[in-house]
Design an enzyme around this catalytic site. Structure first.
Site, short mmCIF file in Angstrom:
data_model
loop_
_atom_site.label_atom_id
_atom_site.label_comp_id
_atom_site.label_asym_id
_atom_site.label_seq_id
_atom_site.Cartn_x
_atom_site.Cartn_y
_atom_site.Cartn_z
CG ASP A 1 -24.56 32.96 -1.62
OD1 ASP A 1 -24.74 33.06 -0.51
OD2 ASP A 1 -23.29 32.65 -2.04
CE1 TYR B 1 -28.84 28.11 12.62
CE2 TYR B 1 -28.51 26.54 13.99
CZ TYR B 1 -29.42 27.28 13.33
OH TYR B 1 -30.44 27.83 12.80
CE LYS C 1 -29.92 31.13 12.60
NZ LYS C 1 -31.13 31.79 10.68
#
Length: 261
Positions: free
Chosen positions: A64, A157, A161
């Protein structure tokens, strides 16, 4: 072979781009270290690599990347097995909730940031000491067209990024002196499990054919087709290879011409 005798870590192994990246690495002569949270996905990627018949050395490490200790353990496992790390392909991500910004669940944004930004950075920083010892290396961040071209309901999102894009530029500047290159590939629509699922759902919701959904997407792409995740993955491999030996800090758009700067 573009990655012959290289040790490559691929994060985010699963159906779609991550698995294709692992297969491309094997085809290009690398020893492949597979990292994902789900052991079943690691097993599937290993089986796909073994099916190539290349006798590729494969190491599977459940990871993870939002856990710093797990990132360190992954690099340590690769070093113990293969002696170090030459290439890191940061493909792991989470999409977060798709919602209007005014209704944003910022708790979800933070979780998305933990994987897409902090996770990718943690894994990169864990790999840097090994790359320094080996005299250089390559890190490729799999980023998204959403950073370059705003798309509805993708703000969380895209923000995660976008932060990764900025940090990547600074990482490239600072690590160049050690022969470590750091680049980004900005993916757009990719035909694979995720987009296939979206097309099915959108067609059902709108009461039209799946082909109509596909045509509507392709209409805005210069190549007039949705690129496949397998083909998009080849651009990532190029950035990781010596064919890009003079390239660092670059932002490569891999979207068939959906976004053209």
């Amino acid at each position: 072979m573009l990655l012959k005798d290289k040790v490559v870590i691929v994060s985010g192994i699963g159906p779609g781009l991550g698995q294709h990246l692992a297969i491309h690495c094997a085809n290009e002569g690398a020893a492949v270290v597979l990292a994902a949270r789900t052991p079943d996905k690691l097993d599937a990627a290993e089986a796909a690599i073994n099916a190539l018949g290349l006798n590729t050395e494969v190491l599977k490490v459940p990871t993870d990347i939002s856990d710093p200790d797990a990132c360190t353990a992954l690099v340590n496992a690769a070093t113990e097995r293969f002696g170090g790390v030459d290439v890191l392909l940061n493909s792991a991500y989470t999409g977060g909730k798709m919602e209007p910004v005014e209704d944003a669940d910022l708790t979800d944004w933070r979780k998305t940031m933990d994987t897409n930004f902090f996770g990718s950075m943690q894994l990169s920083l864990a790999a840097v000491p090994s790359m320094k010892k080996r005299g250089g290396g390559a890190i490729v961040m799999v980023n998204t067209m959403v950073v370059r071209k705003a798309m509805a309901y993708n703000a969380g999102y895209g923000a995660s990024k976008g932060a990764l894009k900025t940090a990547t530029a600074h990482l490239a500047l600072e690590l160049g002196q050690y022969g470590i290159r750091v680049n980004s590939a900005f993916m757009g629509w990719m035909w694979g499990p995720n987009v296939e699922g979206y097309v099915r759902q959108a067609a059902a919701e709108q009461g039209i054919s799946e082909q109509q959904i596909i045509d509507g997407i392709a209409e805005h792409i210069a190549l007039k087709r949705i690129p496949t995740d397998a083909n998009c993955g080849k651009a990532v491999i190029m950035l990781a290879s010596d064919y890009a030996s003079e390239v660092t800090g670059a932002c490569l758009d891999v979207n068939g011409g959906d976004f053209i700067p």
